[in-house]
Design a protein around this motif. Structure first.
Motif, short mmCIF file in Angstrom:
data_model
loop_
_atom_site.label_atom_id
_atom_site.label_comp_id
_atom_site.label_asym_id
_atom_site.label_seq_id
_atom_site.Cartn_x
_atom_site.Cartn_y
_atom_site.Cartn_z
N THR A 50 1.10 -1.19 -0.03
CA THR A 50 0.01 0.69 -0.23
C THR A 50 0.69 1.25 0.23
N ILE A 51 0.44 2.56 -0.18
CA ILE A 51 1.02 3.77 -0.67
C ILE A 51 1.94 3.95 1.35
N ARG A 52 0.64 3.61 1.85
CA ARG A 52 1.14 4.30 3.40
C ARG A 52 2.70 3.54 3.59
N LYS A 53 1.82 2.41 3.43
CA LYS A 53 3.45 0.97 3.89
C LYS A 53 4.37 1.27 3.37
N THR A 54 4.24 2.00 2.27
CA THR A 54 5.58 1.98 1.11
C THR A 54 6.43 3.35 1.53
N PHE A 55 5.67 4.14 1.42
CA PHE A 55 5.76 5.26 1.79
C PHE A 55 5.59 6.45 3.20
N ALA A 56 4.99 6.34 3.70
CA ALA A 56 3.94 7.34 5.59
C ALA A 56 5.27 6.78 5.82
N GLU A 57 6.08 8.55 6.38
CA GLU A 57 6.75 8.23 7.31
C GLU A 57 6.32 8.24 8.87
N SER A 58 4.95 8.60 8.84
CA SER A 58 3.96 8.68 10.59
C SER A 58 2.91 8.49 10.24
N ILE A 59 2.13 8.15 10.93
CA ILE A 59 0.65 8.46 11.25
C ILE A 59 -0.15 9.59 10.46
N GLU A 60 1.27 11.21 10.84
CA GLU A 60 0.62 12.40 10.51
C GLU A 60 1.70 12.88 9.22
N ALA A 61 2.73 12.51 9.20
CA ALA A 61 3.36 12.56 7.41
C ALA A 61 2.88 10.82 6.67
N ASN A 62 1.36 10.57 5.85
CA ASN A 62 1.08 9.11 6.09
C ASN A 62 0.83 9.32 4.37
N SER A 63 1.11 10.59 3.85
CA SER A 63 1.83 10.02 2.19
C SER A 63 -0.03 10.42 2.00
N ALA A 64 -1.15 10.05 2.02
CA ALA A 64 -2.08 10.63 0.88
C ALA A 64 -2.98 10.82 2.12
N HIS A 65 -3.71 11.53 1.12
CA HIS A 65 -5.68 11.79 1.87
C HIS A 65 -6.24 11.08 1.01
N GLY A 66 -7.41 9.96 1.32
CA GLY A 66 -8.48 10.09 0.94
C GLY A 66 -9.86 10.40 0.93
N SER A 67 -11.11 10.39 0.50
CA SER A 67 -12.51 10.44 0.90
C SER A 67 -12.05 8.96 1.85
N ASP A 68 -13.49 9.32 2.90
CA ASP A 68 -13.87 9.08 3.51
C ASP A 68 -14.86 7.71 2.97
N SER A 69 -16.20 8.54 2.39
CA SER A 69 -17.39 7.96 1.98
C SER A 69 -17.51 8.80 0.47
N LEU A 70 -18.33 8.15 0.42
CA LEU A 70 -19.30 8.87 -1.04
C LEU A 70 -19.28 10.64 -0.92
N GLU A 71 -20.57 10.62 -0.05
CA GLU A 71 -21.00 11.74 -0.07
C GLU A 71 -19.65 13.25 0.53
N ASN A 72 -18.54 12.49 0.94
CA ASN A 72 -18.19 13.16 1.19
C ASN A 72 -16.97 13.56 0.32
#
Ligand code: CMP
Length: 140
Positions: free
Chosen positions: A102-124
């Motif tokens: 996954t992107i975060r396993k491969t690249f993220a530095e921490s829970i904050e610097a976690n490389s990517a954000h994605g919407s959590d629902s179709l509504e959002n």
């Protein structure tokens, strides 16, 4: 399954390390199409507005400070089941819990610097896409 659109943000830790292309390769490899994309520098007010739902969380101020620490790449991703598919490709919020590949396993530095954000629902997703893009900027 329906064709959906979701909002993705490649965060400052990713742009700083020149990883946008590598992350886009993972997104596209999962079948997501990047139908809009721009690199921007968020203001504090813009970042606070985007993360308004987290305003009461203890990590809110640090998160906003991190998100304005460098440019971000905001994207609209389109595909079958795109909201969940993007979340699957990103992996768990905390990279320590993210699955291999996954992107975060491969690249993220921490829970904050976690490389990517994605919407959590179709509504959002609809709300978050409208926060950054006008209709004519999205080319499916
Ligand atoms: P994101 O999907 O962008 O949504 C909110 C962000 O807050 C999250 O990813 C993390 O990067 C960040 N964050 C920082 N600390 C925490 C925490 N303890 N729990 C959840 N999210 C956190």
């Amino acid at each position: 399954m329906a064709t959906e659109r979701t909002l993705s943000i490649l965060k400052p830790d990713a742009t700083r390390r020149n990883l946008t292309g590598k992350i886009n390769t993972l997104l596209e490899g999962a079948g997501l199409r990047i139908v809009a994309q721009k690199r921007i520098q968020l203001s504090r007010a813009q970042a606070e507005g985007f993360y308004a739902v987290h305003r009461e969380r203890p990590f809110f101020n640090d998160l906003v400070t991190f998100m304005i620490s460098g440019p971000v790449v905001v994207q609209v991703l389109e595909g079958e089941n795109a909201v969940q598919k993007n979340r699957d490709v990103m992996g768990a919020t905390n990279p320590a819990n993210a699955a291999e590949g996954t992107i975060r396993k491969t690249f993220a530095e921490s829970i904050e610097a976690n490389s990517a954000h994605g919407s959590d629902s179709l509504e959002n997703a609809a709300i978050e896409i409208a926060y950054f893009f006008s209709g004519i900027e999205i080319v499916g």
